[in-house]
Design a protein around this motif. Structure first.
Motif, PDB file in Angstrom:
ATOM      1  N   HIS A   1       0.818  -1.224   0.000  1.00  0.00           N
ATOM      2  CA  HIS A   1       0.000   0.000   0.000  1.00  0.00           C
ATOM      3  C   HIS A   1       0.846   1.267   0.000  1.00  0.00           C
ATOM      4  O   HIS A   1       0.355   2.348  -0.262  1.00  0.00           O
ATOM      5  N   LYS A   2       2.130   1.139   0.308  1.00  0.00           N
ATOM      6  CA  LYS A   2       3.012   2.306   0.260  1.00  0.00           C
ATOM      7  C   LYS A   2       3.529   2.453  -1.155  1.00  0.00           C
ATOM      8  O   LYS A   2       3.985   1.496  -1.753  1.00  0.00           O
ATOM      9  N   LYS A   3       3.517   3.661  -1.668  1.00  0.00           N
ATOM     10  CA  LYS A   3       4.049   3.839  -3.023  1.00  0.00           C
ATOM     11  C   LYS A   3       5.573   3.944  -2.948  1.00  0.00           C
ATOM     12  O   LYS A   3       6.110   4.881  -2.372  1.00  0.00           O
ATOM     13  N   PRO A   4       6.270   2.979  -3.531  1.00  0.00           N
ATOM     14  CA  PRO A   4       7.733   2.978  -3.430  1.00  0.00           C
ATOM     15  C   PRO A   4       8.350   3.980  -4.411  1.00  0.00           C
ATOM     16  O   PRO A   4       8.821   3.611  -5.477  1.00  0.00           O
ATOM     17  N   PHE A   5       8.353   5.259  -4.029  1.00  0.00           N
ATOM     18  CA  PHE A   5       8.758   6.299  -4.972  1.00  0.00           C
ATOM     19  C   PHE A   5      10.205   6.172  -5.440  1.00  0.00           C
ATOM     20  O   PHE A   5      10.520   6.510  -6.571  1.00  0.00           O
ATOM     21  N   ASP A   6      11.090   5.683  -4.569  1.00  0.00           N
ATOM     22  CA  ASP A   6      12.499   5.536  -4.976  1.00  0.00           C
ATOM     23  C   ASP A   6      12.608   4.610  -6.177  1.00  0.00           C
ATOM     24  O   ASP A   6      13.298   4.906  -7.150  1.00  0.00           O
ATOM     25  N   ALA A   7      11.925   3.471  -6.085  1.00  0.00           N
ATOM     26  CA  ALA A   7      11.996   2.490  -7.170  1.00  0.00           C
ATOM     27  C   ALA A   7      11.318   3.029  -8.428  1.00  0.00           C
ATOM     28  O   ALA A   7      11.779   2.793  -9.551  1.00  0.00           O
ATOM     29  N   MET A   8      10.230   3.796  -8.259  1.00  0.00           N
ATOM     30  CA  MET A   8       9.522   4.381  -9.412  1.00  0.00           C
ATOM     31  C   MET A   8      10.402   5.427 -10.105  1.00  0.00           C
ATOM     32  O   MET A   8      10.510   5.456 -11.327  1.00  0.00           O
TER      33      MET A   8
END
Length: 475
Positions: free
Chosen positions: A251-258
């Motif tokens: 449910h957490k948006k993994p912004f680093d990976a994105m």
């Protein structure tokens, strides 16, 4: 050798930009082990002798003294830029090439565009000129921004107009991250549509990237890792894992990976400018070959292998499979299916030990399943860069000018209209000096005109291809 300048705007733009510079330095370190400042490095980095005071410290040849990124960093909040300046890349950025404010744009396009735009116009012009002066042959400005927030959409598109005025001959390449429908910024449809009008008018090429697609890709990586398939392991300290080593929660948006995926897109896009290759593609060739009509300059990007981007160890794909992947919707950085839409043109940018014959064979293999416009049946542009991404034997970036971007724009217009019909949150924009309601109507009209152009092209899809007469040559 030509040079390019990266302009990163807003929180999203600066985070992606920082990731790009980190990956670029790793690539050059793997190739350039003697630490020599060569032409490949000069395309995106300056070599500066820090002992020399002022701007006279550039060194054109010889050993690397201190590399400075050809970058301008802009954010109307200090947080992200300060983080970068305190992080491991702090020495790569020239502290005189930053513009920050403390108040932020409040997720309001009008504040970013009208207020901060006019306030910082002179400063931004001066910093852009300074960057240009350090280039022998400036070819391209890369703008990285998001469409949903205030600074990225507002100041980011104001910047495009400044670049067009000041450097009309230099290409403007824009990487735009579009918000998903579950975006937590309620005014993001307004910001995105107002920004789209500016992109239509002032950009040479736009690579639209959909937040939802990036999230879907990361979720697939999660699934593959959890499934425990043969050879699927997460590397230590990877972007898929948190500092605790556990997989990031769904449910957490993994912004680093994105952000890492977008940075890899830019890495592949610029590889021809940064390294040798048997068939290198100039960045201006992308715009020249892939944009037959000035307004239809939105290119759908797909990347393969995808899973490398999140530091996942997965057995490499076979070369032919890699080409097939590039045309499947699972590998698109925007939710679209180009195979069932109309191609205006397509570019394949391959890296690694790949032969021209491999390229030609795969194009011939894929061609029957792809529908090109009747007047551009051979609309392929190819590029071969001999240096693969670190840790891989080959990679492929496909850029397609395809009518499949239309649904994304239609959905954006729909979300805009839902807010606009109720005049919801409009007063926040109209209280900004120079902002009128006509700005909204003009922006949505511009977007509708763009959608209509795609509709007209789509209407030609089922038409039979005319058999054009050929010139007879007398023997």
């Amino acid at each position: 050798m030509t040079q390019s300048v990266v302009v990163q705007v807003g929180q999203c733009g600066n985070q992606i930009g920082c990731c790009f510079w980190d990956l670029a330095l790793r690539e050059h370190a793997a190739v350039n082990q003697k630490g020599i400042y060569d032409e490949a490095l000069s395309s995106f980095f300056r070599n500066v002798d820090t002992r020399v005071v002022g701007d006279g410290g550039d060194i054109s040849k010889g050993k690397i003294c201190s590399l400075k990124a050809r970058a301008v960093l802009i954010d109307m909040e200090e947080g992200v830029v300060n983080e970068i300046l305190q992080g491991p890349l702090r020495d790569v950025f020239d502290s005189r090439q930053l513009i920050t404010d403390i108040s932020g744009s409040g997720n309001n396009w009008a504040v970013g565009h009208k207020v901060f735009g006019s306030l910082y116009r002179e400063q931004i012009t001066e910093k852009l000129r300074k960057s240009a002066e350090h280039c022998d042959c400036l070819q391209c400005f890369f703008i990285i921004h998001s469409m949903g927030g205030g600074t990225g959409s507002g100041f980011g598109t104001f910047l495009l107009k400044v670049l067009e005025d000041e450097f009309p001959e230099v290409y403007r390449f824009v990487t735009s991250v579009y918000p998903s429908s579950e975006d937590d910024v309620i005014t993001s449809p307004y910001n995105s549509v107002l920004a789209m009008k500016e992109l239509n008018e002032h950009a040479d090429c736009v690579l639209p990237i959909d937040n939802q697609s990036l999230f879907d890709i990361i979720s697939k990586i999660d699934l593959m890792v959890n499934s425990g398939k043969l050879g699927t392991t997460v590397k230590p300290k990877s972007l898929v894992t948190s500092s605790a080593g556990a997989l990031k929660k769904r449910h957490k948006k993994p912004f680093d990976a994105m952000n890492n995926i977008v940075a890899n897109l830019l890495l592949n896009l610029t590889s021809s400018a940064r390294f040798e290759g048997s068939l290198n593609m100039d960045l201006n060739e992308i715009s020249m070959n892939l944009v037959p009509f000035p307004q239809l300059h939105y290119l759908v990007s797909s990347l393969t292998p995808l899973y490398t981007l999140a530091d996942v160890n997965i057995p490499p794909r076979r070369l032919d499979q890699m080409f097939s992947d590039a045309f499947s919707k699972d590998h698109q950085l925007i939710r679209a299916d180009p195979k069932h839409s109309l191609y205006l043109a397509c570019a394949l940018m391959v890296r690694g030990n790949v032969q021209i014959s491999d390229l030609r064979r795969n194009i011939e293999r894929l061609k029957p399943s792809l529908q090109f416009v009747s007047w551009n049946q051979e609309g392929w542009k190819t590029s071969l860069c001999s240096v693969p991404p670190v840790g891989h034997s080959h990679s492929l970036l496909a850029l397609a000018n395809n009518t499949c971007v239309k649904p994304t724009f239609m959905e954006l217009r729909e979300r805009f209209m839902r807010l606009y019909k109720k005049k919801a949150h409009l007063h926040h924009y109209l209280q900004v000096e120079g902002m009128e309601e006509s700005c909204f109507t003009e922006a949505v009209a511009s977007l509708s005109a763009l959608i209509q152009e795609y509709n007209q092209l789509d209407a030609t899809k089922s038409m039979p291809m005319p058999d054009l007469p050929r010139l007879s040559v007398a023997v």
